[in-house]
Design an enzyme around this catalytic site. Structure first.
Site, short mmCIF file in Angstrom:
data_model
loop_
_atom_site.label_atom_id
_atom_site.label_comp_id
_atom_site.label_asym_id
_atom_site.label_seq_id
_atom_site.Cartn_x
_atom_site.Cartn_y
_atom_site.Cartn_z
CG ASP A 31 24.44 11.80 21.39
OD1 ASP A 31 23.22 12.02 21.39
OD2 ASP A 31 25.01 11.11 20.52
CE LYS A 76 34.22 12.57 25.37
NZ LYS A 76 34.61 11.36 26.11
NE ARG A 106 33.33 5.69 19.54
CZ ARG A 106 33.67 6.66 18.71
NH1 ARG A 106 34.62 7.53 19.06
NH2 ARG A 106 33.08 6.81 17.54
#
Length: 598
Positions: A258, A260, A265
């Site tokens: 994935d 980053k 988040r």
């Protein structure tokens, strides 16, 4: 249950430096706690009235208002209280001293001339909750009256810890890990029950609620705890490595990579038309992202779902990814509408933990990702995170460079094996991050906790300008020192440090801190900073991994430099000693390879 019992145990806990003794004493307190208020005992021990994810305010009483309330309750002038505060440096100690010497109350009490009303845990909790929830016209005076009334009923020790609780300085040195140890002792018969309690806490991040369930129904009740929309799950954390070959080997030779993203988040919960957004620290940040709420309503097909993703600031003209700092504008309460216009965001979803009654945390990542892509209607705003399935090192390296060129921090490599479950609250090698830092020999920055500080010299004389930083070991609930950092701060950031440290200053070392260095002041572990440096090196001064690599030395950072505050991280999410050890060993391995090649 009398509040005095809590105050007496807090007084004993404050004097203890051994975690084993802390756990034993807390175990004793919980055994004596009534089951109808044990949740409140836990919250008070944590220094809060309710979990961070509740949409409720903190107490919000400043020092001046506490002094005014103390003055009203003791009939002692505010000037005298302020004078005592300058001498003692702790308003809780001031309250204790004034209550002891307040003859109008104590003489009558000790002679039995008047009936003394004993404070209960329920009464203290309800009064403090009322103070926290009071708002609008007249709320200031109401808060002062309520606190004054509470302090008037309190004995000296109770007053000390009521004031300290409000001030955010309990100083009992109890972290969530120690609370879970004590709960295992009380309700599970010992350490064997600890994993069950931790798993329950990871899925339902409310230790007060878990304690109440244990007290009322026993250990069996928490075995069936599942994710619940509206209650955040503690996030899964990634390890870090620098060698792509080693990373691919760690995840079993193949995995998902994935991007980053350099964003916030976010854990996103949806139930019908209701959407909640929680930060990685499990704070409710829904208010900051009303636009995201609408995007999610229109993009997610499921009725009840818990998703995880990254909210990323986007340049409104070019559509390029902007640095994380641009999201700070969203934290201001008064101009959210303007922030939405000036700092639009994209949402990159990368995981699914719960979907329409089904717990997905125990399913392998490929199953979670497949369902995620099925329930998300992707558009220009809400997308499944950029990713790629890989089984070759060169594929990982190429995708890493692609991620960097697209403006991200790097990549996270994730296992896709049968055991690739969502490990809530845990850090492990199912996820491994690979980041690039162009300004340092260190392969990655680290997130460390301030545990102490030193006064500067020369231009910075009289200011706390060097910070003692520590890594956190979740297995031992202990902070180990890593370095002293004094560079990288702007003048404005240095001024901010003075305020932060004055609020977190301790009279003595927090019992969870292992240090062989004596700073000018000790600090309550509450602030996390991102630190970079030249390399990880051995140091006889620091306790991180001492006795692991060398009997005489621990691990430290050479030429450490401050990058930014990590307000999005709790201290329990700081870099661990094991991570620093991995970075040190990777650096050694690279040096050996460089020598061999020459």
């Amino acid at each position: 249950m009398e509040f005095k019992l809590i105050a007496e145990y807090f007084d004993r806990l404050e004097k203890i430096s051994s975690r084993i003794q802390l756990t034993a004493l807390l175990t004793d307190l919980l055994k004596k706690s009534d089951k109808d208020v044990i949740d409140k005992v836990i919250y008070i021990t944590q220094g809060k009235l309710w979990p961070d994810f509740f949409e409720k305010p903190e107490i919000g009483l400043g020092e001046k208002l506490m002094i005014k309330a103390l003055s009203v309750s003791t009939n002692i002038k505010e000037d005298e209280i302020e004078k005592q505060l300058r001498i003692l440096g702790d308003l809780g100690e001031v309250a204790y001293k004034l209550k002891r010497t307040n003859s109008s109350q104590n003489v009558l009490s000790y002679l039995g001339s008047t009936k003394v009303t004993k404070l209960t845990v329920e009464e203290v909790y309800e009064s403090l909750s009322k103070i926290a929830l009071s708002e609008g016209e007249g709320s200031r005076d109401m808060k002062i009256r309520s606190l004054a009334g509470l302090l008037k009923k309190a004995d000296p020790l109770e007053a000390k810890y009521i004031i300290r609780f409000i001030d955010g300085r309990l100083r009992v040195g109890i972290g969530d890990a120690t609370i879970m140890d004590a709960l295992a002792n009380v309700f599970g018969g010992g350490t064997a029950a600890r994993p069950l309690i931790e798993r329950a806490y990871n899925l339902r991040a409310d230790l007060g609620n878990i304690a109440k369930l244990l007290a009322e129904n026993g250990i069996e009740t928490i075995k069936s705890i599942k994710p619940e929309v509206g209650i955040p799950i503690r996030p899964m954390l990634a390890e870090r490595l620098t060698d792509p070959s080693e990373i691919l080997a760690k995840v079993g030779g193949k995995g998902i990579v994935d991007y980053k993203y350099d964003g916030e988040r976010a854990q996103i919960h949806k139930k019908g038309e209701k959407v909640y957004i929680f930060s990685r620290r499990l704070e409710n940040i829904t208010r900051q992202y009303p636009d995201v709420v609408e995007y999610i309503k229109n993009s997610i097909k499921s009725n009840e779902v818990i998703l995880e993703g990254e909210i990323v600031a986007i340049d409104k003209e070019s559509g390029e990814i902007l640095p994380f700092q641009n999201l700070m504008h969203r934290k201001r309460k008064n101009d959210i509408g303007e922030a939405i216009k000036e700092y639009p965001v994209n949402v990159y979803l990368f995981d699914l933990m719960y979907n329409d009654g089904e717990d997905y945390t125990q399913k392998p990542l490929p199953d979670r990702r497949e369902k995620l892509e099925e329930i998300v209607t992707q558009n220009d705003i809400v997308k499944v995170a950029d990713h790629k399935y890989i089984d070759k090192v060169n594929e990982l390296v190429e995708y890493f460079h692609q991620a960097i060129s697209d403006g991200t921090e790097g990549v996270i490599v994730k296992s896709i094996g049968k055991d690739s479950i969502y490990q809530a609250g845990a850090r492990g090698f199912l996820w491994i991050k690979l980041k690039k830092d162009y300004q340092s020999e260190m392969a990655d920055s680290v997130d460390l906790v301030i545990v102490g500080a030193f006064y500067g010299r020369g231009k910075r004389g009289g200011k706390l300008s060097s910070l003692l930083m520590a890594a956190y070991d979740p297995d031992k609930d202990t902070f180990y020192t890593v370095c002293k950092v004094a560079s990288g701060f702007s003048d404005a950031e240095l001024e901010e440090v003075q305020k932060m440290l004055s609020e977190a200053k301790l009279d003595k070392k927090d019992p969870r801190v292992e240090s062989e260095i004596q700073p000018d002041i000790w600090v309550k572990p509450k602030y996390v900073a991102e630190i970079i440096g030249a390399e990880i090196t051995l140091s006889p001064l620091h306790t991180c991994c001492k006795g692991v690599v060398s009997e005489e030395a621990g691990l430290s950072i050479r030429f450490p430099r401050f990058i930014r505050w990590r307000d999005d991280k709790s201290v329990e999410e700081a870099t661990t000693p094991n991570e620093i050890l991995e970075m040190y060993q990777s650096r050694l391995k690279k040096k050996v390879e460089d020598i061999t090649e020459t």
